[in-house]
Design a protein around this motif. Structure first.
Motif, PDB file in Angstrom:
ATOM      1  N   TYR A  57      -6.732  -1.680   0.132  1.00 28.86           N
ATOM      2  CA  TYR A  57      -5.800  -1.147   1.130  1.00 28.86           C
ATOM      3  C   TYR A  57      -5.877   0.373   1.185  1.00 28.86           C
ATOM      4  O   TYR A  57      -5.945   0.961   2.249  1.00 28.86           O
ATOM      5  CB  TYR A  57      -4.362  -1.598   0.837  1.00 28.86           C
ATOM      6  CG  TYR A  57      -3.391  -0.931   1.778  1.00 28.86           C
ATOM      7  CD1 TYR A  57      -3.413  -1.246   3.134  1.00 28.86           C
ATOM      8  CD2 TYR A  57      -2.521   0.052   1.338  1.00 28.86           C
ATOM      9  CE1 TYR A  57      -2.567  -0.599   4.016  1.00 28.86           C
ATOM     10  CE2 TYR A  57      -1.669   0.690   2.222  1.00 28.86           C
ATOM     11  CZ  TYR A  57      -1.703   0.360   3.554  1.00 28.86           C
ATOM     12  OH  TYR A  57      -0.869   1.004   4.424  1.00 28.86           O
ATOM     13  N   TRP A  96       1.422  -4.840   0.595  1.00 24.99           N
ATOM     14  CA  TRP A  96       0.451  -5.018   1.666  1.00 24.99           C
ATOM     15  C   TRP A  96      -0.375  -6.246   1.311  1.00 24.99           C
ATOM     16  O   TRP A  96      -0.943  -6.321   0.219  1.00 24.99           O
ATOM     17  CB  TRP A  96      -0.446  -3.788   1.799  1.00 24.99           C
ATOM     18  CG  TRP A  96       0.276  -2.621   2.375  1.00 24.99           C
ATOM     19  CD1 TRP A  96       0.890  -1.618   1.699  1.00 24.99           C
ATOM     20  CD2 TRP A  96       0.483  -2.352   3.760  1.00 24.99           C
ATOM     21  NE1 TRP A  96       1.468  -0.726   2.570  1.00 24.99           N
ATOM     22  CE2 TRP A  96       1.236  -1.161   3.853  1.00 24.99           C
ATOM     23  CE3 TRP A  96       0.112  -2.997   4.936  1.00 24.99           C
ATOM     24  CZ2 TRP A  96       1.605  -0.606   5.069  1.00 24.99           C
ATOM     25  CZ3 TRP A  96       0.490  -2.443   6.147  1.00 24.99           C
ATOM     26  CH2 TRP A  96       1.227  -1.255   6.209  1.00 24.99           C
ATOM     27  N   LYS A  98      -3.373  -9.138   2.488  1.00 26.75           N
ATOM     28  CA  LYS A  98      -4.501  -9.480   3.356  1.00 26.75           C
ATOM     29  C   LYS A  98      -5.002 -10.852   2.920  1.00 26.75           C
ATOM     30  O   LYS A  98      -5.354 -11.047   1.756  1.00 26.75           O
ATOM     31  CB  LYS A  98      -5.613  -8.445   3.233  1.00 26.75           C
ATOM     32  CG  LYS A  98      -6.820  -8.731   4.109  1.00 26.75           C
ATOM     33  CD  LYS A  98      -7.871  -7.649   3.921  1.00 26.75           C
ATOM     34  CE  LYS A  98      -9.124  -7.934   4.689  1.00 26.75           C
ATOM     35  NZ  LYS A  98     -10.170  -6.931   4.396  1.00 26.75           N
ATOM     36  N   TYR A 138      -4.640  -6.018   6.626  1.00 22.90           N
ATOM     37  CA  TYR A 138      -3.495  -5.717   5.774  1.00 22.90           C
ATOM     38  C   TYR A 138      -2.202  -5.719   6.577  1.00 22.90           C
ATOM     39  O   TYR A 138      -2.102  -5.092   7.632  1.00 22.90           O
ATOM     40  CB  TYR A 138      -3.684  -4.384   5.050  1.00 22.90           C
ATOM     41  CG  TYR A 138      -4.638  -4.508   3.882  1.00 22.90           C
ATOM     42  CD1 TYR A 138      -4.211  -5.067   2.683  1.00 22.90           C
ATOM     43  CD2 TYR A 138      -5.955  -4.092   3.988  1.00 22.90           C
ATOM     44  CE1 TYR A 138      -5.074  -5.199   1.610  1.00 22.90           C
ATOM     45  CE2 TYR A 138      -6.829  -4.218   2.914  1.00 22.90           C
ATOM     46  CZ  TYR A 138      -6.389  -4.770   1.727  1.00 22.90           C
ATOM     47  OH  TYR A 138      -7.240  -4.907   0.669  1.00 22.90           O
ATOM     48  N   THR A 139      -1.216  -6.452   6.068  1.00 21.95           N
ATOM     49  CA  THR A 139       0.074  -6.638   6.704  1.00 21.95           C
ATOM     50  C   THR A 139       1.167  -6.284   5.703  1.00 21.95           C
ATOM     51  O   THR A 139       1.137  -6.765   4.570  1.00 21.95           O
ATOM     52  CB  THR A 139       0.238  -8.120   7.140  1.00 21.95           C
ATOM     53  OG1 THR A 139      -0.860  -8.483   7.972  1.00 21.95           O
ATOM     54  CG2 THR A 139       1.542  -8.335   7.869  1.00 21.95           C
ATOM     55  N   LEU A 140       2.118  -5.447   6.099  1.00 22.89           N
ATOM     56  CA  LEU A 140       3.211  -5.073   5.217  1.00 22.89           C
ATOM     57  C   LEU A 140       4.266  -6.163   5.196  1.00 22.89           C
ATOM     58  O   LEU A 140       4.756  -6.594   6.233  1.00 22.89           O
ATOM     59  CB  LEU A 140       3.849  -3.757   5.669  1.00 22.89           C
ATOM     60  CG  LEU A 140       5.043  -3.275   4.845  1.00 22.89           C
ATOM     61  CD1 LEU A 140       4.649  -2.992   3.395  1.00 22.89           C
ATOM     62  CD2 LEU A 140       5.666  -2.038   5.487  1.00 22.89           C
TER      63      LEU A 140
END
Length: 170
Positions: A57, A96, A98, A138-140
């Protein structure tokens, strides 16, 4: 009248790692495929738990959990220094995440665990295989935790994949 929590000029917000609640929260420190300050509770370093350097990340490394289609639980944990936490106080934790497309089995959970404490559905991150398949960048993900009046002495942060993660998926 004395100023109490929730009164006054307002709170300041600081990153959780500035308070050292969690050691190595960004997974930058490793010994081989074992992240520093974390305990491997399920899975094998180098097989299920890996140092991700090809697409981290940020910085040099990230944590990567990889399924083999056979192991039911891959898990890491870290004991929390409860003396630094305040009872009945709200904290936020963000990660984060993924995933890998075409993941057909496995659920990622990030939560606090301890004797006498059970995280509510809003006090953890839980992503099933469909959500992991959809998160190909990547997603928070975040959650708030309301510390109980009696914080367990054995409180720990747990990152785990249960439900036999699909082979070669992360």
């Amino acid at each position: 009248f004395p100023v109490t929590i929730g009164c006054g000029n307002g709170p300041n917000i600081a990153p959780i790692n500035s308070f050292a609640f969690i050691a190595n929260p960004d997974f930058e420190t490793w010994s081989g495929n074992t992240p520093g300050s974390w305990t491997l509770d399920g899975g094998t370093a180098g097989t299920h738990i890996l140092k991700e350097t090809s697409s981290p990340y940020h910085s040099a490394a990230s944590l990567k959990l990889v399924g083999d289609g056979a192991l039911a639980t891959i898990q890491l944990s870290q004991s929390i220094s409860v003396s630094q936490l305040q009872p009945k106080r709200r904290y936020v934790l963000g990660v984060w995440v993924k995933g890998t497309s075409s993941t057909s089995a496995g659920t990622l959970t990030v939560q606090f665990e301890g004797t006498g404490y059970t995280a509510s559905s809003t006090e953890k991150i839980e992503m099933d295989s469909t959500a992991l398949s959809a998160a190909t960048s990547y997603t928070l993900k975040t959650f708030y935790i309301n510390m109980p009046a009696n914080i367990p002495d054995d409180l720990k942060l747990v990152i785990k994949v249960t439900g036999t993660l699909t082979s070669a998926k992360s």
